[in-house]
Structure formats: C-alpha cells, structure tokens
Motif scaffolding. Structure first.
Motif, PDB file in Angstrom:
ATOM      1  N   ASP A 243      33.943  58.964 -92.861  1.00  0.00           N
ATOM      2  CA  ASP A 243      33.107  58.518 -93.975  1.00  0.00           C
ATOM      3  C   ASP A 243      31.940  59.474 -94.192  1.00  0.00           C
ATOM      4  O   ASP A 243      31.503  59.686 -95.324  1.00  0.00           O
ATOM      5  N   SER A 244      31.427  60.072 -93.112  1.00  0.00           N
ATOM      6  CA  SER A 244      30.331  61.040 -93.222  1.00  0.00           C
ATOM      7  C   SER A 244      30.786  62.271 -94.000  1.00  0.00           C
ATOM      8  O   SER A 244      30.054  62.782 -94.867  1.00  0.00           O
ATOM      9  N   GLN A 247      31.109  61.373 -97.609  1.00  0.00           N
ATOM     10  CA  GLN A 247      29.800  61.320 -98.280  1.00  0.00           C
ATOM     11  C   GLN A 247      29.350  62.709 -98.727  1.00  0.00           C
ATOM     12  O   GLN A 247      28.790  62.867 -99.807  1.00  0.00           O
ATOM     13  N   MET A 251      28.917  62.836-102.689  1.00  0.00           N
ATOM     14  CA  MET A 251      27.524  62.866-103.140  1.00  0.00           C
ATOM     15  C   MET A 251      27.064  64.239-103.605  1.00  0.00           C
ATOM     16  O   MET A 251      25.974  64.388-104.142  1.00  0.00           O
ATOM     17  N   MET A 258      27.391  56.584-104.001  1.00  0.00           N
ATOM     18  CA  MET A 258      27.185  56.104-102.639  1.00  0.00           C
ATOM     19  C   MET A 258      25.726  55.804-102.360  1.00  0.00           C
ATOM     20  O   MET A 258      25.194  56.066-101.296  1.00  0.00           O
TER      21      MET A 258
END
Length: 454
Positions: A243-244, A247, A251, A258
């Motif tokens: 998930d990091s 992101q 983003m 997010m």
C-alpha cells in the motif's frame, strides 16, 4: 546585520521558493539525457559492473597521482549521503505527500545524466598542480569560458563552494550529529562537537590519502548498516508495504485519491518537494562531486562518468527510497511532524527506544562522512585560489566551524548555507551546457584524452 539578513532572504526566495534552481537543474538533466541518448539507461549495467569490479575496503593508497575509481565514488557518496537522506525524505513526504517520492525518482533519473557530464569533464580537464593531480568545476569552467569572464565564474564558484560546504555546510552537519546524540544519549552537543573536530582534524591533516582510506571503509559500512535497519523495519511493516508503494504512484498524479486534499497537497507540491529533495540530496549538477571524480585513476573519462551515475542511484533510488518506505509504511505521516522528527518517529514505532539510538548512529555516519567529503571539495578550491599555503588555515576554520555548529544554531548561517549552495549551481551548469558537445564526444568514445598539464 539586518541588511545582510534581508539580502540572504531575498536571494533564497528567488533561488529556492520561485523554483529557479529546480528548473535549471531539471532542464539540464533532461537536455543531457536527450543529447547523450539516455546514457543512464544504456550504460547502467556497465556502471554497475565498474562499481562492484572496483569494490574494496582496503584499496591501494591514494596519492599525488590520484585515487582508485572506487575511492573516488565513495568520496563522492560520502558527500551525497548525508542527513538529507533521513530528514530530506521525511520533509518531502510531509510537505508533498507520498507522491513526492515518485518525482524524487524522476529528478534523480535525469540527474544521472547530469552527473555523468560533470564526471567526464572533471576527468577531461583535470590537471597537475605542484606535482599532484587535481580537478573540478573550477578547471572546466575556465576551459568553457576564456578570458576574464571565465576566471570570474570559476573564482565565484570556488568562493561559493568553500563557504557553502566547507564552512557553513559543515556547521549544519555537526549540528545534526549534536542534536541526535543529545536526544539519544543525553550528551551535551558541545562535547560531541569537540570529539568530531579532533577526529576530523586527524583525517584532514592526512590529506587525500587519509580521506580516500576513510571513505572507502566507512561509506560501504554505513550504507550496509542503514539499509539493513530499513529492511528489518519493512519486514516488520510488511503488511503495509504494498500500500505504501501504491501511495507513491497514486499520489504523484492524484493526491486527492488518498487523502492528500485534506492536507492541502497538490500535484504541484508533490513535484516541487520531490524534485527538490532528489536533486539537492544527490547533488547532481551542483558541482560538488566532480572534485572527487577528477582524481579517479581510469583509462577513459567515460569510465568514471559511468561510475558517477551509480552514486546518484545509490543515494536516491536506494537510501532515500528505503527511508521513504519506512516512513510511509509506519503510518507516522499522519502525526503532522516533519524532518528528522518524522523519521525518528517512524523508526521508534518499529524499534521502540532503540529507534532513537539507531538514528543517532546513522546520523553520525552520514553527517560525519559528509563533513569529510565537503571539506575535501572545499580544499581543492582553496588550493586553486590560494595555493597550498591556504590549506592549513582552511582546515583550522573548518574544525572551528564543526565545534561551533554542534552547539549553536544561528538561522542566518543556515540560510547563508542555502544561498551559497544555490549560487554555486549557476556557473557549474553554464560550463556543463557550454561543454555539452565535448561530453557528447566523450560518451561516443571520440575523445579519450584524460588531462593536460598546465
């Protein structure tokens, strides 16, 4: 004093806040990438092979004839990998969101082409002074622009780098060490500064031999230590790792998707802070690392150019990226903290009380190696301007700056460091662009001359 503060503030606003430096550095990187036909992709494998082919913790001693290619790279990385690799990544994420890391990668990708140009020109125009090989931007700036204008630009660059890195920059680095040791071990920063100054003086007085010997041993060890620590944390935070990474990519182009909108983060902010942290951490285009690459004993200028690209890769794509993933996966971003405090919090969440100690040790390695690298870059320019006679005075002033910097934090000094960092970029980039034809010929193998005696 107020007049000086206003001048510094105005110049920093133009150089940094209005993104003039970011445009110049990124533009130069894109230009060299196109002109050199994506050299960072075509010759990446060759550079990687040269890096590990020359790897050694106990290489041949450096001397008046220069140092090994690996020693030159570790001296350059010593300067590149500093406190910015911990605090810089945290600042980029706090100010520009996780998407800033994507733009950090983009700037580093183009920066690899710029630093290739710096390294090959440093090799091409290095020279012998008082029986010792030396080189750096001051010499290729003079080659790019003849007459009084060239001498002025070269002199301006030399003064700027001596002030920015040798004096003020090293105060910033010692202050980072002092603060981290006070937080982790409750030791007074002044005491830390005195110890640092004594060790630094011992290394400085040993000249290029001792500097090269120090960096070839310390840089690989500090990189291995920090990378190992980050990998352990990412293993602990493995559930949040994918998930990091998601992101970072999402983003970069859509912060709103997010939660970025809540924080007021836009694509422009993500780009600005990511590009800034990437460029000013790996120092591509700033004119600092060519001083080390000039001394490498290689057969052809392009050989060291390929090795130099690995410095940017290690600094940004490895060290900074690992720091970013540790911060994002820890969830510390939501704390509202920034800089080294945010990084500290991320490591504390995984390591507990040991996190503070780990960061303090890493800060010691990163910042002190940067002090040694920056001292060396400044020394090269002191020799060029004042001869060997000026070196002892320069070394003494740097040692005093290390002690003062550990215990004091004067905003004007910090701001002036930023200002001179920015000012030294302009003459370096002008020379790089003026000599881009020479760089292109070297990249094609049409120009293999290493240096001429002057």
């Amino acid at each position: 004093m107020e007049v000086l503060e206003q001048i510094v503030k105005t110049l920093n606003t133009w150089l940094w806040d209005k993104n003039i430096l970011l445009i110049l550095l990124c533009g130069s990187g894109i230009y060299f990438t196109i002109r050199l036909r994506f050299i960072q992709v075509r010759r990446f494998r060759a550079g990687w092979k040269r890096l590990f082919g020359g790897f050694s913790l106990r290489g041949k001693k450096a001397g008046d004839d220069g140092m090994s290619s690996f020693q030159a790279l570790t001296t350059a990385i010593a300067a590149q990998v500093g406190t910015g690799n911990i605090a810089g990544a945290a600042t980029a994420i706090a100010s520009g969101g996780p998407g800033a890391i994507f733009w950090m990668w983009v700037s580093a990708f183009f920066g690899m082409a710029t630093i290739y140009g710096e390294a090959v020109l440093a090799q091409k125009y290095k020279t012998v002074v008082d029986g010792a090989v030396t080189g750096g931007p001051i010499y290729y700036i003079r080659a790019a622009f003849k007459g009084k204008f060239g001498k002025f630009l070269a002199g301006f660059f030399s003064v700027a780098i001596i002030l920015a890195l040798g004096f003020m920059g090293n105060m910033v680095q010692s202050n980072s060490i002092g603060e981290s040791f006070q937080a982790a071990f409750h030791v007074k920063p002044l005491y830390v500064g005195i110890v640092l100054a004594v060790v630094a003086a011992f290394i400085f007085l040993g000249g290029v031999k001792r500097i090269a010997s120090f960096t070839e041993k310390v840089v690989p060890i500090m990189a291995a230590l920090y990378i190992s620590g980050c990998v352990v944390i990412l293993f602990i935070n493995h559930a949040a790792l994918l998930d990091s990474i998601r992101q970072i990519f999402v983003m970069a182009f859509n912060p709103q998707a997010m939660g970025g909108g809540v924080l007021g983060i836009t694509i422009q902010k993500a780009m600005r802070f990511g590009v800034a942290r990437g460029l000013f951490s790996n120092e591509a285009g700033m004119g600092s690392t060519p001083h080390a690459h000039a001394l490498a004993k290689v057969k052809k200028p392009q050989d060291q150019g390929e090795v130099a690209m690995m410095g940017v890769f290690i600094d940004t794509f490895v060290i900074l990226t690992l720091t970013a993933l540790v911060i994002i996966s820890s969830g510390a971003v939501s704390s509202g903290e920034t800089g080294s405090v945010l990084a500290q919090m991320a490591f504390d969440r995984a390591f507990g009380s040991f996190g503070m100690i780990f960061i303090a040790i890493c800060m010691l390695f990163f910042a002190f190696s940067t002090i040694v690298g920056w001292y060396f870059f400044g020394e090269t320019n002191v020799k060029a301007l004042f001869g060997k006679a000026g070196v002892k005075v320069y070394a003494l002033v740097v040692v005093v700056c290390i002690v003062l910097g550990s215990a004091l934090k004067v905003d004007l000094v910090w701001n002036m460091s930023d200002m001179f960092n920015g000012l030294m970029v302009a003459p370096n980039l002008l020379a790089l662009l003026a000599l881009s034809g020479t760089v292109a010929k070297i990249a094609k193998g049409e120009d293999t001359e290493l240096f001429s005696r002057r």
